[in-house]
Write a protein that holds these residues in place. Sequence first.
Motif, mmCIF file in Angstrom:
data_model
loop_
_atom_site.group_PDB
_atom_site.id
_atom_site.type_symbol
_atom_site.label_atom_id
_atom_site.label_comp_id
_atom_site.label_asym_id
_atom_site.label_seq_id
_atom_site.Cartn_x
_atom_site.Cartn_y
_atom_site.Cartn_z
ATOM 1 N N ARG A 1 -11.206 -3.115 -10.660
ATOM 2 C CA ARG A 1 -10.051 -2.432 -11.008
ATOM 3 C C ARG A 1 -8.811 -2.611 -12.001
ATOM 4 N NH1 ARG A 1 -10.062 0.980 -6.540
ATOM 5 N NH2 ARG A 1 -9.296 2.519 -8.087
ATOM 6 N N ILE A 2 -9.273 -3.735 -12.368
ATOM 7 C CA ILE A 2 -8.326 -4.376 -13.491
ATOM 8 C C ILE A 2 -8.145 -3.332 -14.463
ATOM 9 C CG2 ILE A 2 -7.513 -6.064 -15.048
ATOM 10 C CD1 ILE A 2 -9.234 -8.149 -13.211
ATOM 11 N N VAL B 1 -2.606 -9.232 -12.588
ATOM 12 C CA VAL B 1 -3.625 -8.558 -12.122
ATOM 13 C C VAL B 1 -4.834 -9.213 -12.628
ATOM 14 C CG1 VAL B 1 -2.524 -6.266 -11.832
ATOM 15 C CG2 VAL B 1 -3.684 -6.779 -13.988
ATOM 16 N N ILE C 1 -4.871 3.830 -8.299
ATOM 17 C CA ILE C 1 -4.148 2.779 -8.906
ATOM 18 C C ILE C 1 -3.757 2.847 -10.223
ATOM 19 C CG2 ILE C 1 -4.901 0.131 -9.654
ATOM 20 C CD1 ILE C 1 -6.408 -0.076 -7.216
ATOM 21 N N SER C 2 -4.171 3.358 -11.096
ATOM 22 C CA SER C 2 -3.964 3.846 -12.429
ATOM 23 C C SER C 2 -2.891 4.579 -12.519
ATOM 24 C CB SER C 2 -5.369 4.280 -13.222
ATOM 25 O OG SER C 2 -5.424 5.755 -12.716
ATOM 26 N N SER D 1 0.379 2.890 -11.273
ATOM 27 C CA SER D 1 0.544 1.777 -12.010
ATOM 28 C C SER D 1 1.459 2.399 -13.306
ATOM 29 C CB SER D 1 -0.522 0.821 -12.417
ATOM 30 O OG SER D 1 -0.229 -0.155 -13.563
ATOM 31 N N CYS E 1 -8.308 -0.284 -14.362
ATOM 32 C CA CYS E 1 -7.603 0.966 -13.790
ATOM 33 C C CYS E 1 -6.114 0.689 -13.831
ATOM 34 C CB CYS E 1 -7.904 1.158 -12.418
ATOM 35 S SG CYS E 1 -9.496 1.582 -12.039
ATOM 36 N N ALA E 2 -5.885 -0.723 -13.429
ATOM 37 C CA ALA E 2 -4.209 -1.121 -13.304
ATOM 38 C C ALA E 2 -3.649 -1.093 -14.642
ATOM 39 C CB ALA E 2 -4.064 -2.387 -12.470
ATOM 40 N N LEU F 1 1.067 -4.440 -6.831
ATOM 41 C CA LEU F 1 -0.345 -4.188 -7.464
ATOM 42 C C LEU F 1 -1.003 -5.669 -7.644
ATOM 43 C CD1 LEU F 1 0.281 -1.328 -9.941
ATOM 44 C CD2 LEU F 1 -1.364 -1.193 -8.139
ATOM 45 N N ARG G 1 0.698 -1.166 0.114
ATOM 46 C CA ARG G 1 0.115 0.027 0.103
ATOM 47 C C ARG G 1 0.847 1.226 0.235
ATOM 48 N NH1 ARG G 1 -2.881 -1.363 4.326
ATOM 49 N NH2 ARG G 1 -3.959 -2.907 3.311
ATOM 50 N N VAL H 1 -4.797 -6.098 -6.798
ATOM 51 C CA VAL H 1 -5.923 -5.911 -7.588
ATOM 52 C C VAL H 1 -6.776 -6.944 -8.242
ATOM 53 C CG1 VAL H 1 -6.294 -4.749 -10.057
ATOM 54 C CG2 VAL H 1 -4.802 -3.605 -8.449
ATOM 55 N N SER H 2 -5.915 -8.264 -8.374
ATOM 56 C CA SER H 2 -6.823 -9.400 -8.993
ATOM 57 C C SER H 2 -8.025 -9.697 -7.993
ATOM 58 C CB SER H 2 -5.610 -10.306 -9.133
ATOM 59 O OG SER H 2 -5.259 -11.005 -7.851
#
Length: 142
Positions: free
Chosen positions: A122-123, A97, A66-67, A70, A125-126, A113, A8, A116-117
């Motif tokens: 959110r995938i 992810v 996250i985006s 990443s 985003c990543a 990250l 985090r 995220v999975s």
Amino acid sequence: MQLDDLYREVIMDHYQHPRNQGKLDGDAVSVDLRNPSCGDEITLQLRVSEDGIVEDVVFQGSGCSISMASASMMTEAIKGQPVDKALEIAKEFRGMVRGESPEDVDIGELEALHGVSKFPARIKCATLAWQALEKAVRHEEE
Ligand code: FES
């Protein structure tokens, strides 16, 4: 410190202090991409040398932590790498992810990250920056 806390912290550090954010002049390939599910956007610029090395890569945009984290981590991971290696890292990252089994390519702190999975929404985003990277490489090869 728990591993999740460390992850985090890595994500928040990249979000708050993004690396390689900006604009390139000259002959860089530029790709704009939008995450259709939220409207957030990224512009990625890539410059590849004649011998196929990622000379420079920068991004600009607005998006969730996250985006943006990443994108920032991606630029650090691929800068100075051969394009083929950058695409290998991209494939490994996307697999991670999505919760697919990894090929065992070392992706360094991008591991942060992996959580995220567990959040399918959110995938996108990543992977936004990574999709932009793959598009930029395809354009570069044309
Ligand atoms: Fe828009 Fe994550 S919510 S990119």
